[in-house]
Motif scaffolding. Sequence first.
Motif, PDB file in Angstrom:
ATOM      1  N   GLY A  48     -13.864  11.744 -27.157  1.00  0.00           N
ATOM      2  CA  GLY A  48     -13.887  10.836 -26.021  1.00  0.00           C
ATOM      3  C   GLY A  48     -12.905  11.209 -24.923  1.00  0.00           C
ATOM      4  N   LEU A  49     -11.872  11.995 -25.250  1.00  0.00           N
ATOM      5  CA  LEU A  49     -10.840  12.311 -24.254  1.00  0.00           C
ATOM      6  C   LEU A  49     -11.379  13.257 -23.187  1.00  0.00           C
ATOM      7  N   GLY A  50     -12.109  14.303 -23.620  1.00  0.00           N
ATOM      8  CA  GLY A  50     -12.635  15.282 -22.672  1.00  0.00           C
ATOM      9  C   GLY A  50     -13.539  14.624 -21.646  1.00  0.00           C
ATOM     10  N   GLU A  51     -14.451  13.770 -22.123  1.00  0.00           N
ATOM     11  CA  GLU A  51     -15.377  13.072 -21.220  1.00  0.00           C
ATOM     12  C   GLU A  51     -14.590  12.185 -20.259  1.00  0.00           C
ATOM     13  N   TYR A  52     -13.561  11.505 -20.810  1.00  0.00           N
ATOM     14  CA  TYR A  52     -12.801  10.559 -19.975  1.00  0.00           C
ATOM     15  C   TYR A  52     -12.059  11.276 -18.848  1.00  0.00           C
ATOM     16  N   ILE A  53     -11.359  12.372 -19.189  1.00  0.00           N
ATOM     17  CA  ILE A  53     -10.574  13.022 -18.117  1.00  0.00           C
ATOM     18  C   ILE A  53     -11.489  13.710 -17.104  1.00  0.00           C
ATOM     19  N   LEU A  88     -11.095  18.564 -28.040  1.00  0.00           N
ATOM     20  CA  LEU A  88     -11.035  18.342 -26.591  1.00  0.00           C
ATOM     21  C   LEU A  88     -12.045  19.223 -25.879  1.00  0.00           C
ATOM     22  N   ALA A  89     -12.073  20.508 -26.252  1.00  0.00           N
ATOM     23  CA  ALA A  89     -12.931  21.470 -25.558  1.00  0.00           C
ATOM     24  C   ALA A  89     -14.399  21.098 -25.720  1.00  0.00           C
ATOM     25  N   ILE A  90     -14.792  20.674 -26.925  1.00  0.00           N
ATOM     26  CA  ILE A  90     -16.203  20.347 -27.133  1.00  0.00           C
ATOM     27  C   ILE A  90     -16.630  19.199 -26.224  1.00  0.00           C
ATOM     28  N   GLY A  91     -15.782  18.183 -26.100  1.00  0.00           N
ATOM     29  CA  GLY A  91     -16.116  17.069 -25.220  1.00  0.00           C
ATOM     30  C   GLY A  91     -16.031  17.447 -23.752  1.00  0.00           C
ATOM     31  N   GLY A 106     -18.711  19.325 -18.501  1.00  0.00           N
ATOM     32  CA  GLY A 106     -18.766  20.171 -17.305  1.00  0.00           C
ATOM     33  C   GLY A 106     -17.424  20.753 -16.904  1.00  0.00           C
ATOM     34  N   GLY A 107     -16.360  20.402 -17.618  1.00  0.00           N
ATOM     35  CA  GLY A 107     -15.033  20.890 -17.254  1.00  0.00           C
ATOM     36  C   GLY A 107     -14.818  22.331 -17.669  1.00  0.00           C
ATOM     37  N   VAL A 145      -9.394   6.113 -26.889  1.00  0.00           N
ATOM     38  CA  VAL A 145      -8.871   6.808 -25.715  1.00  0.00           C
ATOM     39  C   VAL A 145      -7.927   5.821 -25.025  1.00  0.00           C
ATOM     40  N   SER A 146      -6.749   6.307 -24.643  1.00  0.00           N
ATOM     41  CA  SER A 146      -5.749   5.370 -24.122  1.00  0.00           C
ATOM     42  C   SER A 146      -4.947   6.001 -22.992  1.00  0.00           C
ATOM     43  N   GLU A 147      -4.141   5.165 -22.336  1.00  0.00           N
ATOM     44  CA  GLU A 147      -3.189   5.670 -21.344  1.00  0.00           C
ATOM     45  C   GLU A 147      -1.820   5.082 -21.645  1.00  0.00           C
TER      46      GLU A 147
END
Lengths: 440, 337
Positions: free
Chosen positions: A174-179, A205-208, A213-214, A390-392
Amino acid sequence: MGAGSKAENEWPASKQDHQFNRRKEVRLRNLLAVMAAACLTTATHADVLKIGALATLEGTYTVLGEDGMRGLRLALSQAGNMAGGREIEIIIAGTDASPDSAVRAARKVVEQDGVDLVIGPLSGSEGIALRDYSKTQPHVTFINGISGAQETTFVTPSENFFRFNMDGAQWSAGLGEYIYNVKGYKTIATIAEDYSFTYTQVLGLAIGYCQAGGEITERIWVPLGTKDFASIIAALPDDVDALYLGLGGADAVNFLNQYQQAGGDAQLVGGTIMVDGTVLSSKGSAKNALIGVPSSGPQADTWDDPDWQAYIKAYQDEFPPDQRFPLPSLLATGYYNATTAALSCLNEVGGDLSDGQAAFRSCLSTLVLDAPNGQIRLDGNRQAIGTNFVSEVVELEDGTLATQLVDIVSDVNQTLGLDPDTFAAIGTPGREVPECKTSY
Amino acid sequence: MRRFARLHPWWSVWIAIATLVLLYLTFAIWPPWLIGLIGKKKLFLNSLFNGITLGSLYFLIASGFTLIFGLMRNVNLAHGSLYMMGGYIGYLIGDWTGYWLLAFPVAFMVVGLFGVILQYFVFRRMEGEDIRQTLVTIGISIVLADIMLWAFGGDFYNISPPSWLSGPIETIFVTGVKRSSGDLIYLKYPLVRLAIFAASLAIGLGMWLAINRTRIGMLIRAGVDDRDILSASGIRVQFVFVAVFAFGAGLAGMAGVVGGTFQSIAPGEDIRFLLASLVVVIVGGMGSIPGAALGAVIIGIAEQFGSVYFPTYAVVVTFLIMVLVLAFRPTGLLGRN
């Protein structure tokens, strides 16, 4: 043999005498040891169930290990130190995050103290080493503490090794999609410690992120236990939208401190243990660089779920404020869940560990654990499927830092929702694995 | 210098060439082929300066270590614990009073006083018994580490420098030219590291002057050469020992404040810095203060260049240097035969 005994015969008499005396001494000592052991076993109750607990109580991850042990103690005290009608004796052995220290500690509790059950270890590469060790001790059940390397349960899993926490890649779900989608970071560089757990985190991270598209332009790996990051900070790329930091413990604090001194002002993204309570409650101003940093992991500190809040309250009530973190770290939660799982299955089988612990293990395999951080069940490799957060990082009213929930991803399995064959084709997480692709 | 050139003509030529190359690399604007060869100048300059500033931290710790060894033949394996103690004391003082600078004298005095106690109550009683002293120092370091773990917990302590020292400043070194405007780009460097370098330089010079120009320095030098003759000539050599031990311990304590400021203090740091100072004095030469300075800078630079140019093997570089020095100059670069 002949040469050896000949040499022995040629020894001067005094040396032989000396050796004889030594042998006598050793024999006497052995006798004493056996007597002492006999006394001890008669003194302890026969029904006591021994559990070995392994945690990093030395080195870079000391604070992490200490909080892990708090989680274990909390679970035990909630159960009144009893399970299945048997009293529980905990034997703690410290490690230093290196695989050989974990095996040494495990051998100590298994082979010397004769425990029935081991809870631990804490760190990634320790977990891989204990998976291999567990295969040589089929009569003992191993429940992972919080170590998160993917290999531990994904490559040649062990029949008697259970893991009730998700691995580092699942913690990145979920982190990759979020950022990419929400924060709008189109390119990132990663800087992380050079070992199995962080490889796994970057893989997740890389898979997400890459599928969203990152682009990951550069991956920098630093040795675990690096203190002086100044030159690495100078080498950081300045043409990316954000930097992903996969550091933990003292390394994380040192990085942040020196990053501020060097005037660094890039957007940061945190790995799971980068924004954990252990770093967020460190002394000094280094941690303030983390405010607003997005991250992901098995918990979000300020989640308003009643079970989670009840768990936080139990943690805070169990330990005096100066002997704990303001909020339980994910390490406490991990050990808490592992211990709760063990205790509830011990209750289920009535403390019966006969027949190679068959009933107990089958209970563990099918257990659905209502953990404070969401429901957890195991897959065929005895690996957890659970909820990711996923958090901040936010500053609370009392000035402490904590992670605040921004997104929940439920039912995260080890292959991150990919087809098992596709996932296996990506390869074992490493410095260059996985490639950054838009589909796998 | 002239004498050195006459004795070692080839060495002098090599040192001169190396100095010229270093000066060129530091001050010139790098042509593209050089950047293609070894990367950006910014990276090189940063690694160089970081190596020197890290070396100055190592020097602060190792100089006390080497001074104590040179005079008393006592390999003080609790030296790392003194460093860590200084760091914790520095944090407490900085936190209570808000004055970072105050942390230095207080850490120096408290740890120095602890050194006096150690020398007076422990080492004086086993004088001349090297092995026994060494084993006792290991024991003391373990006890101190556990006491500090009990008192301060396993948390990471990071001493915040005052605001006028935080952040980077622009230096006079040019790292490149802006492609668009042709303006020169100057290197930005953390101010606190520069301050620490300047302070170590001052301390190093002060020590050199004290040892070579003062009466107590004369006694220390005489003691290093021949302890027995010194005490036979009527000097109360025990006072010199206590003073030197206190000074060495105090320096380690002050280094703890420095280390806590640009890195952090946590359990395990004692062993790391003990190891670092051992490597530094082995490379530089046991008992020699200029040797400690040279060794510290070499090790600091090797660590920093290693971490940037070949990160995977960075740890090996330090020990490789130690192996080479031990193989070709077993007494260390500036050690006496």
